[in-house]
Design a protein around this motif. Structure first.
Motif, PDB file in Angstrom:
ATOM      1  N   VAL A 174       1.911 -53.664 -27.708  1.00 21.94           N
ATOM      2  CA  VAL A 174       3.213 -53.853 -27.590  1.00 21.94           C
ATOM      3  C   VAL A 174       3.557 -54.326 -29.132  1.00 21.94           C
ATOM      4  CG1 VAL A 174       3.095 -54.107 -25.304  1.00 21.94           C
ATOM      5  CG2 VAL A 174       2.782 -56.016 -26.914  1.00 21.94           C
ATOM      6  N   PRO A 175       4.758 -54.130 -29.456  1.00 17.40           N
ATOM      7  CA  PRO A 175       5.934 -53.361 -28.856  1.00 17.40           C
ATOM      8  C   PRO A 175       5.997 -51.721 -29.073  1.00 17.40           C
ATOM      9  CG  PRO A 175       6.711 -54.044 -31.008  1.00 17.40           C
ATOM     10  CD  PRO A 175       5.278 -54.392 -31.034  1.00 17.40           C
ATOM     11  N   THR A 176       6.820 -51.113 -28.471  1.00 15.77           N
ATOM     12  CA  THR A 176       6.941 -49.734 -28.731  1.00 15.77           C
ATOM     13  C   THR A 176       8.530 -49.671 -28.418  1.00 15.77           C
ATOM     14  OG1 THR A 176       4.842 -48.958 -27.795  1.00 15.77           O
ATOM     15  CG2 THR A 176       6.728 -47.413 -27.700  1.00 15.77           C
ATOM     16  N   LEU A 177       9.128 -48.880 -29.288  1.00 18.00           N
ATOM     17  CA  LEU A 177      10.726 -48.500 -29.217  1.00 18.00           C
ATOM     18  C   LEU A 177      10.759 -47.106 -29.152  1.00 18.00           C
ATOM     19  CD1 LEU A 177      13.521 -49.539 -31.336  1.00 18.00           C
ATOM     20  CD2 LEU A 177      13.248 -47.117 -30.932  1.00 18.00           C
ATOM     21  N   VAL A 178      11.480 -46.791 -27.871  1.00 12.99           N
ATOM     22  CA  VAL A 178      11.613 -45.313 -27.705  1.00 12.99           C
ATOM     23  C   VAL A 178      13.470 -44.957 -27.643  1.00 12.99           C
ATOM     24  CG1 VAL A 178      11.682 -43.443 -26.050  1.00 12.99           C
ATOM     25  CG2 VAL A 178       9.964 -44.991 -25.829  1.00 12.99           C
ATOM     26  N   ASP A 179      13.645 -44.399 -28.435  1.00 16.16           N
ATOM     27  CA  ASP A 179      15.239 -43.827 -28.844  1.00 16.16           C
ATOM     28  C   ASP A 179      15.253 -42.391 -28.079  1.00 16.16           C
ATOM     29  OD1 ASP A 179      17.458 -43.041 -29.541  1.00 16.16           O
ATOM     30  OD2 ASP A 179      17.365 -43.835 -31.706  1.00 16.16           O
ATOM     31  N   HIS A 180      15.914 -42.642 -27.139  1.00 18.86           N
ATOM     32  CA  HIS A 180      16.150 -41.382 -26.176  1.00 18.86           C
ATOM     33  C   HIS A 180      17.248 -40.327 -26.887  1.00 18.86           C
ATOM     34  CE1 HIS A 180      13.407 -42.275 -22.897  1.00 18.86           C
ATOM     35  NE2 HIS A 180      13.966 -43.614 -23.301  1.00 18.86           N
ATOM     36  N   GLY A 181      18.049 -40.769 -28.167  1.00 22.17           N
ATOM     37  CA  GLY A 181      19.080 -40.050 -28.604  1.00 22.17           C
ATOM     38  C   GLY A 181      18.573 -39.012 -29.497  1.00 22.17           C
ATOM     39  N   THR A 182      17.354 -38.972 -29.719  1.00 26.47           N
ATOM     40  CA  THR A 182      16.891 -37.740 -30.321  1.00 26.47           C
ATOM     41  C   THR A 182      16.384 -36.753 -29.468  1.00 26.47           C
ATOM     42  OG1 THR A 182      14.756 -38.752 -31.004  1.00 26.47           O
ATOM     43  CG2 THR A 182      16.652 -39.213 -32.414  1.00 26.47           C
ATOM     44  N   LEU A 223      12.462 -40.339 -30.128  1.00 22.57           N
ATOM     45  CA  LEU A 223      11.633 -40.812 -31.081  1.00 22.57           C
ATOM     46  C   LEU A 223      10.955 -42.196 -30.402  1.00 22.57           C
ATOM     47  CD1 LEU A 223      11.268 -41.209 -34.205  1.00 22.57           C
ATOM     48  CD2 LEU A 223      13.233 -42.747 -34.204  1.00 22.57           C
ATOM     49  N   ILE A 224       9.621 -42.053 -30.847  1.00 17.62           N
ATOM     50  CA  ILE A 224       8.699 -43.337 -30.566  1.00 17.62           C
ATOM     51  C   ILE A 224       8.106 -44.233 -31.768  1.00 17.62           C
ATOM     52  CG2 ILE A 224       6.560 -44.019 -29.158  1.00 17.62           C
ATOM     53  CD1 ILE A 224       7.080 -41.469 -27.336  1.00 17.62           C
ATOM     54  N   ILE A 225       8.468 -45.284 -31.483  1.00 19.45           N
ATOM     55  CA  ILE A 225       7.992 -46.132 -32.698  1.00 19.45           C
ATOM     56  C   ILE A 225       6.828 -47.137 -32.023  1.00 19.45           C
ATOM     57  CG2 ILE A 225       8.645 -47.349 -34.907  1.00 19.45           C
ATOM     58  CD1 ILE A 225      11.399 -46.424 -34.632  1.00 19.45           C
ATOM     59  N   ASN A 226       5.978 -47.320 -32.841  1.00 21.75           N
ATOM     60  CA  ASN A 226       4.659 -48.150 -32.189  1.00 21.75           C
ATOM     61  C   ASN A 226       4.532 -49.364 -33.064  1.00 21.75           C
ATOM     62  OD1 ASN A 226       2.782 -45.410 -31.007  1.00 21.75           O
ATOM     63  ND2 ASN A 226       4.203 -46.752 -29.731  1.00 21.75           N
ATOM     64  N   GLN A 227       5.153 -49.389 -34.296  1.00 18.97           N
ATOM     65  CA  GLN A 227       4.769 -50.521 -34.926  1.00 18.97           C
ATOM     66  C   GLN A 227       5.979 -51.606 -35.076  1.00 18.97           C
ATOM     67  OE1 GLN A 227       1.996 -51.887 -36.649  1.00 18.97           O
ATOM     68  NE2 GLN A 227       0.668 -50.311 -35.610  1.00 18.97           N
ATOM     69  N   SER A 228       5.948 -52.854 -34.847  1.00 21.67           N
ATOM     70  CA  SER A 228       6.908 -53.871 -34.737  1.00 21.67           C
ATOM     71  C   SER A 228       7.670 -53.586 -35.998  1.00 21.67           C
ATOM     72  CB  SER A 228       6.477 -55.339 -34.581  1.00 21.67           C
ATOM     73  OG  SER A 228       5.536 -55.489 -35.526  1.00 21.67           O
ATOM     74  N   ASN A 229       6.871 -53.304 -37.112  1.00 24.96           N
ATOM     75  CA  ASN A 229       7.668 -53.579 -38.635  1.00 24.96           C
ATOM     76  C   ASN A 229       8.162 -52.302 -38.977  1.00 24.96           C
ATOM     77  OD1 ASN A 229       7.106 -56.342 -39.590  1.00 24.96           O
ATOM     78  ND2 ASN A 229       4.971 -55.637 -39.233  1.00 24.96           N
TER      79      ASN A 229
END
Ligand SMILES: N[C@@H](CCC(=O)N[C@@H](CS)C(=O)NCC(=O)O)C(=O)O
Length: 206
Positions: free
Chosen positions: A55-63, A67-73
């Motif tokens: 963790v963490p993971t960000l998922v942006d469903h707007g694309t 878009l999936i981002i796996n690095q906090s930075n």
């Protein structure tokens, strides 16, 4: 789903750094708590989002695809890109470069070694871990010298304060606060920010 953006995380420094960045940037998101104790991060549903099981993971469903981002930075950089000016000066130039410089100081010279020390502790290498922890404390102590204009990279709050705050929080019981008047004042002011408080509470249930 309430928001276009979901942030999966737990009550850990990396997740909280990402949550604080989204809060400070004013980006709406849904916090999805991952129960590390129940090994939820190793289950197939979460591994589909983050094959490393971290963790963490960000998922942006707007694309399309999402878009999936796996690095906090990288999440912090993404927040800066979609909310320009909130986490760093929007335009290239000396002020923005100073923010990036200080931000990387905390990411590479303080946070990364502290992760290494954590793994050494876990491996029973306490002596080696203590040497790295001392180096982390030295670097945090040195960062007192950054605070000439109020924040870690100048007169405005920035991503440098976010990276500094989460690692200073992890070491708060080991810093000699009485000798660190500026750092002490800075820490209290960052901790009191409503967006920082919301970020700190994003994943409270586990
Ligand atoms: N470089 C990654 C590190 C992520 C990371 O190590 N997360 C830890 C929590 S702070 C984790 O998920 N640990 C669970 C595990 O390894 O089982 C980042 O900054 O996002």
């Amino acid at each position: 789903m309430n928001n276009r953006i979901e942030l999966y995380g737990a009550n850990t420094g990396n997740s909280l750094r990402a949550a604080i960045a989204l809060e400070e940037a004013g980006i709406a998101y849904t916090a999805c708590s991952i129960d590390l104790y129940a090994q939820e991060h190793r289950g197939s549903t979460y591994l589909a989002l983050n094959p490393a099981g971290k963790v963490p993971t960000l998922v942006d469903h707007g694309t399309t695809p999402a878009l999936i981002i796996n690095q906090s930075n990288a999440i912090i950089q993404y927040a800066d890109s979609i909310a320009p000016g909130k986490l760093a000066p929007a335009h290239p130039g000396p002020a923005r470069t100073r923010v990036i410089d200080r931000y990387f100081f905390f990411v590479t010279d303080v946070i990364a070694p502290s992760h290494a020390a954590f793994f050494l502790h876990q491996a029973g290498q306490d002596k080696a871990a203590a040497i790295i922890d001392l180096r982390v404390i030295d670097q945090l102590t040195y960062s007192e010298s950054f605070l000439t204009a109020g924040f870690m990279a100048g007169e405005q709050f920035s991503m440098a304060d976010i990276s500094a705050f989460t690692i200073a929080t992890a070491f708060r019981d080991r810093l000699d606060w009485k000798q660190l008047a500026q750092l002490s004042r800075w820490f209290e002011s960052i901790e009191a920010r409503p967006a920082v408080q919301r970020g700190l509470n994003a994943f409270k249930q586990f």
